[in-house]
Scaffold this motif. Structure first.
Motif, PDB file in Angstrom:
ATOM      1  N   TRP A  73       0.837  -1.200   0.000  1.00 16.79           N
ATOM      2  CA  TRP A  73       0.000   0.000   0.000  1.00 16.79           C
ATOM      3  C   TRP A  73       0.873   1.252   0.000  1.00 16.79           C
ATOM      4  CZ3 TRP A  73      -5.326  -0.318  -0.190  1.00 16.79           C
ATOM      5  CH2 TRP A  73      -5.865  -1.611  -0.021  1.00 16.79           C
ATOM      6  N   LYS A  74       0.430   2.262  -0.732  1.00 10.58           N
ATOM      7  CA  LYS A  74       1.159   3.531  -0.736  1.00 10.58           C
ATOM      8  C   LYS A  74       0.237   4.663  -0.325  1.00 10.58           C
ATOM      9  CE  LYS A  74       0.491   4.533  -5.681  1.00 10.58           C
ATOM     10  NZ  LYS A  74       1.180   4.864  -6.944  1.00 10.58           N
ATOM     11  N   ASP A  75       0.813   5.638   0.344  1.00  9.28           N
ATOM     12  CA  ASP A  75       0.066   6.833   0.729  1.00  9.28           C
ATOM     13  C   ASP A  75      -0.295   7.608  -0.536  1.00  9.28           C
ATOM     14  OD1 ASP A  75      -0.735   9.382   1.633  1.00  9.28           O
ATOM     15  OD2 ASP A  75       0.416   9.140   3.467  1.00  9.28           O
ATOM     16  N   SER A  76      -1.573   7.945  -0.661  1.00  6.69           N
ATOM     17  CA  SER A  76      -2.045   8.634  -1.874  1.00  6.69           C
ATOM     18  C   SER A  76      -2.797   9.901  -1.548  1.00  6.69           C
ATOM     19  CB  SER A  76      -2.917   7.684  -2.697  1.00  6.69           C
ATOM     20  OG  SER A  76      -2.165   6.552  -3.088  1.00  6.69           O
ATOM     21  N   GLY A  77      -2.389  10.580  -0.478  1.00  7.11           N
ATOM     22  CA  GLY A  77      -2.985  11.862  -0.148  1.00  7.11           C
ATOM     23  C   GLY A  77      -4.326  11.714   0.543  1.00  7.11           C
ATOM     24  N   ASN A  78      -5.308  12.492   0.074  1.00 11.12           N
ATOM     25  CA  ASN A  78      -6.607  12.558   0.730  1.00 11.12           C
ATOM     26  C   ASN A  78      -7.730  12.550  -0.303  1.00 11.12           C
ATOM     27  OD1 ASN A  78      -5.794  13.299   3.685  1.00 11.12           O
ATOM     28  ND2 ASN A  78      -4.600  14.670   2.379  1.00 11.12           N
ATOM     29  N   ALA A  79      -8.917  12.200   0.165  1.00 12.35           N
ATOM     30  CA  ALA A  79     -10.079  12.245  -0.724  1.00 12.35           C
ATOM     31  C   ALA A  79     -10.309  13.659  -1.230  1.00 12.35           C
ATOM     32  CB  ALA A  79     -11.314  11.726   0.005  1.00 12.35           C
ATOM     33  N   PHE A  80     -10.158  14.654  -0.314  1.00  9.08           N
ATOM     34  CA  PHE A  80     -10.398  16.061  -0.642  1.00  9.08           C
ATOM     35  C   PHE A  80      -9.116  16.874  -0.466  1.00  9.08           C
ATOM     36  CE2 PHE A  80     -14.419  14.377   0.985  1.00  9.08           C
ATOM     37  CZ  PHE A  80     -15.295  14.731  -0.029  1.00  9.08           C
ATOM     38  N   ALA A  81      -8.990  17.884  -1.265  1.00  6.47           N
ATOM     39  CA  ALA A  81      -7.843  18.777  -1.112  1.00  6.47           C
ATOM     40  C   ALA A  81      -7.949  19.603   0.159  1.00  6.47           C
ATOM     41  CB  ALA A  81      -7.726  19.699  -2.332  1.00  6.47           C
ATOM     42  N   GLU A  82      -9.192  19.977   0.532  1.00  5.65           N
ATOM     43  CA  GLU A  82      -9.428  20.733   1.754  1.00  5.65           C
ATOM     44  C   GLU A  82     -10.828  20.420   2.263  1.00  5.65           C
ATOM     45  OE1 GLU A  82     -10.918  24.961  -0.169  1.00  5.65           O
ATOM     46  OE2 GLU A  82      -8.809  24.714   0.373  1.00  5.65           O
ATOM     47  N   PRO A  83     -11.086  20.617   3.538  1.00  7.85           N
ATOM     48  CA  PRO A  83     -12.398  20.287   4.089  1.00  7.85           C
ATOM     49  C   PRO A  83     -13.499  21.169   3.513  1.00  7.85           C
ATOM     50  CG  PRO A  83     -10.749  20.539   5.838  1.00  7.85           C
ATOM     51  CD  PRO A  83     -10.130  21.054   4.578  1.00  7.85           C
ATOM     52  N   PRO A  84     -14.648  20.605   3.157  1.00 10.85           N
ATOM     53  CA  PRO A  84     -15.807  21.442   2.821  1.00 10.85           C
ATOM     54  C   PRO A  84     -16.146  22.362   3.995  1.00 10.85           C
ATOM     55  CG  PRO A  84     -16.182  19.166   2.144  1.00 10.85           C
ATOM     56  CD  PRO A  84     -14.925  19.176   2.959  1.00 10.85           C
ATOM     57  N   ALA A  85     -16.602  23.557   3.707  1.00 12.16           N
ATOM     58  CA  ALA A  85     -16.801  24.573   4.742  1.00 12.16           C
ATOM     59  C   ALA A  85     -17.747  24.115   5.853  1.00 12.16           C
ATOM     60  CB  ALA A  85     -17.322  25.860   4.099  1.00 12.16           C
ATOM     61  N   TRP A  86     -18.763  23.331   5.516  1.00 15.13           N
ATOM     62  CA  TRP A  86     -19.760  22.981   6.527  1.00 15.13           C
ATOM     63  C   TRP A  86     -19.209  22.054   7.610  1.00 15.13           C
ATOM     64  CZ3 TRP A  86     -21.421  18.031   7.568  1.00 15.13           C
ATOM     65  CH2 TRP A  86     -21.214  17.054   6.598  1.00 15.13           C
ATOM     66  N   TRP A  87     -18.093  21.375   7.342  1.00 16.69           N
ATOM     67  CA  TRP A  87     -17.507  20.495   8.353  1.00 16.69           C
ATOM     68  C   TRP A  87     -17.156  21.258   9.632  1.00 16.69           C
ATOM     69  CZ3 TRP A  87     -13.456  16.818   5.636  1.00 16.69           C
ATOM     70  CH2 TRP A  87     -14.127  16.047   4.658  1.00 16.69           C
ATOM     71  N   TYR A  88     -16.806  22.537   9.484  1.00 17.08           N
ATOM     72  CA  TYR A  88     -16.372  23.310  10.648  1.00 17.08           C
ATOM     73  C   TYR A  88     -17.517  23.617  11.617  1.00 17.08           C
ATOM     74  CZ  TYR A  88     -11.962  23.871   8.185  1.00 17.08           C
ATOM     75  OH  TYR A  88     -10.783  23.618   7.543  1.00 17.08           O
ATOM     76  N   GLU A  89     -18.731  23.304  11.235  1.00 17.52           N
ATOM     77  CA  GLU A  89     -19.846  23.410  12.181  1.00 17.52           C
ATOM     78  C   GLU A  89     -19.732  22.377  13.301  1.00 17.52           C
ATOM     79  OE1 GLU A  89     -23.686  23.188  10.284  1.00 17.52           O
ATOM     80  OE2 GLU A  89     -22.873  24.068   8.426  1.00 17.52           O
ATOM     81  N   TYR A  90     -18.928  21.324  13.061  1.00 19.59           N
ATOM     82  CA  TYR A  90     -18.890  20.194  13.983  1.00 19.59           C
ATOM     83  C   TYR A  90     -17.546  19.998  14.668  1.00 19.59           C
ATOM     84  CZ  TYR A  90     -23.419  19.336  12.025  1.00 19.59           C
ATOM     85  OH  TYR A  90     -24.725  19.497  11.639  1.00 19.59           O
ATOM     86  N   ASN A  91     -16.503  20.606  14.181  1.00 23.52           N
ATOM     87  CA  ASN A  91     -15.246  20.686  14.930  1.00 23.52           C
ATOM     88  C   ASN A  91     -14.391  21.800  14.353  1.00 23.52           C
ATOM     89  OD1 ASN A  91     -13.416  19.502  12.854  1.00 23.52           O
ATOM     90  ND2 ASN A  91     -14.536  17.604  13.280  1.00 23.52           N
ATOM     91  N   ASP A  92     -13.427  22.237  15.111  1.00 24.47           N
ATOM     92  CA  ASP A  92     -12.631  23.412  14.734  1.00 24.47           C
ATOM     93  C   ASP A  92     -11.607  23.130  13.652  1.00 24.47           C
ATOM     94  OD1 ASP A  92     -13.988  24.928  16.582  1.00 24.47           O
ATOM     95  OD2 ASP A  92     -12.511  24.604  18.180  1.00 24.47           O
ATOM     96  N   THR A  93     -11.321  21.848  13.406  1.00 20.42           N
ATOM     97  CA  THR A  93     -10.258  21.494  12.473  1.00 20.42           C
ATOM     98  C   THR A  93     -10.767  20.900  11.173  1.00 20.42           C
ATOM     99  OG1 THR A  93     -10.022  19.351  13.573  1.00 20.42           O
ATOM    100  CG2 THR A  93      -8.586  21.128  14.333  1.00 20.42           C
ATOM    101  N   GLY A  94     -12.090  20.763  11.025  1.00 23.71           N
ATOM    102  CA  GLY A  94     -12.630  20.134   9.824  1.00 23.71           C
ATOM    103  C   GLY A  94     -12.160  18.702   9.685  1.00 23.71           C
ATOM    104  N   ASP A  95     -12.202  17.961  10.799  1.00 25.13           N
ATOM    105  CA  ASP A  95     -11.624  16.618  10.863  1.00 25.13           C
ATOM    106  C   ASP A  95     -12.709  15.563  10.637  1.00 25.13           C
ATOM    107  OD1 ASP A  95      -9.886  14.529  11.348  1.00 25.13           O
ATOM    108  OD2 ASP A  95     -10.225  14.568  13.510  1.00 25.13           O
ATOM    109  N   PRO A  96     -12.638  14.782   9.545  1.00 25.38           N
ATOM    110  CA  PRO A  96     -13.652  13.755   9.276  1.00 25.38           C
ATOM    111  C   PRO A  96     -13.259  12.399   9.855  1.00 25.38           C
ATOM    112  CG  PRO A  96     -12.246  14.003   7.375  1.00 25.38           C
ATOM    113  CD  PRO A  96     -11.705  14.947   8.416  1.00 25.38           C
ATOM    114  N   TRP A  97     -14.263  11.580  10.111  1.00 28.29           N
ATOM    115  CA  TRP A  97     -14.055  10.269  10.746  1.00 28.29           C
ATOM    116  C   TRP A  97     -14.717   9.159   9.942  1.00 28.29           C
ATOM    117  CZ3 TRP A  97     -16.028  11.501  16.410  1.00 28.29           C
ATOM    118  CH2 TRP A  97     -15.180  12.447  17.004  1.00 28.29           C
ATOM    119  N   ALA A  98     -14.174   7.955  10.090  1.00 27.91           N
ATOM    120  CA  ALA A  98     -14.829   6.679   9.775  1.00 27.91           C
ATOM    121  C   ALA A  98     -15.587   6.661   8.453  1.00 27.91           C
ATOM    122  CB  ALA A  98     -15.774   6.309  10.926  1.00 27.91           C
TER     123      ALA A  98
END
Length: 322
Positions: A73-98
């Motif tokens: 397995w190789k590291d291939s970055g992230n699904a998104f380049a940056e968090p969608p703005a609405w994520w910050y309604e639920y934490n300060d870092t726009g951190d997604p889970w699971a």
């Protein structure tokens, strides 16, 4: 008393006096050896229609791994380049889970959660992609939310099609595992969706989360992670399973104990260096079912790593890890 009867009596006495050996603990298989980028948490894995594999996970902006052979397995970055703005309604870092990855209607669908530790002010979102590869996802916003007034927690999504309808299981602590119906065209919860209850524990803090449902034969199997994750070598995560003839339950284990009463057959738990096995999902590969999960490596300071094992089915229909 004849000598034969005397011998029999002596043997019987020895059987009574001899202590019964302790029953051996069940032996669990080690995960398949993997190489390259092994660090992962809450993995969801799929074999791509174009060949090879992609895994998404908690961490980063939904961290991505790619493999050609399911081993390296190789590291291939992230699904998104940056968090969608609405994520910050639920934490300060726009951190997604699971996250949960699936394919239907010619597209890949990525469900995920955003929340903060210790609260059920949470949301599940969805994105789609034509290829399933990192950097190709379009976010479509909220699927389902929960608030501190609710008795459930909108995290840890997993989607299944059953009887021509689309369903999403979810839940973590807060009375356990729930399920709602989704609109197949939008991928979001139907209006005024009934929130079904599938599994819980008999007492606080109701430590069950990370549900995943698989159809095999005439049954639906509900896999869930019990006890505590996220504490390195002190984690007590383990995977349990129950089944039902209906996707909406009721689910019970092989003894008949309902999962709404704390039931669930133990499928996999920590052993040796592989501590706190959980955060599981199931994927199909060339006709075989595979279990993906994370464990905390006791020989590497409790680093979370990718566990992969083949999932087979016994004659009585119950799953077993190989």
């Amino acid at each position: 008393m004849t000598p034969r009867s005397s011998l029999a009596a002596t043997a019987a006495a020895l059987l009574i006096l001899t202590p019964t050996p302790a029953q051996a603990a069940p032996a669990y298989p080690d995960p398949q050896p993997v190489t390259g980028q092994q660090i992962i948490h809450d993995p969801t894995v799929i074999r791509l229609r174009t060949g090879g594999y992609v895994a998404y996970s908690t961490g980063g902006v939904i961290g991505a791994r790619l493999s050609r052979d399911r081993v390296h397995w190789k590291d291939s970055g992230n699904a998104f380049a940056e968090p969608p703005a609405w994520w910050y309604e639920y934490n300060d870092t726009g951190d997604p889970w699971a996250p949960d990855l699936s394919h239907r209607d010619g597209r890949y669908w990525l469900y995920y959660a955003v929340s903060s530790w210790g609260t059920n002010h949470s949301a599940i979102g969805v994105a789609t992609s034509p290829s399933g590869l990192p950097g190709t996802w379009t976010d479509h916003g909220k699927v389902l939310t929960s608030e501190t007034t609710d008795h459930w927690n909108a995290i840890d999504p997993a989607v299944i099609r059953a009887d021509g309808r689309l369903w999403m299981t979810f839940g973590s602590y807060w009375t356990g595992i729930r399920m709602v119906e989704l609109d197949a065209s939008t991928g979001k919860a139907v209006q005024d969706a009934t929130v079904h209850h599938l599994a819980t524990r008999p007492d606080l803090p109701y430590a069950v989360e990370g549900p995943y449902i698989v159809r095999h034969g005439r049954y639906y199997y509900l896999f869930a992670s019990y006890d505590a994750c996220c504490s390195g070598v002190d984690s007590t995560y383990k995977i349990r399973v129950g089944r039902s003839t209906s996707v909406k339950g009721p689910y019970a284990d092989s003894t008949g104990t309902p999962m709404l009463e704390g039931g669930g057959d133990l499928l996999l738990e920590g052993h040796g260096r592989f501590v706190g096995t959980g955060g599981q999902s199931v994927f199909k590969d060339r006709g075989e079912d595979w279990l993906a999960y994370h464990y905390y490596d006791a020989e590497d300071d409790g680093t979370p790593k990718l566990g992969l094992n083949r999932l087979s089915w016994k004659a009585d229909g119950w799953p077993v890890v190989r």
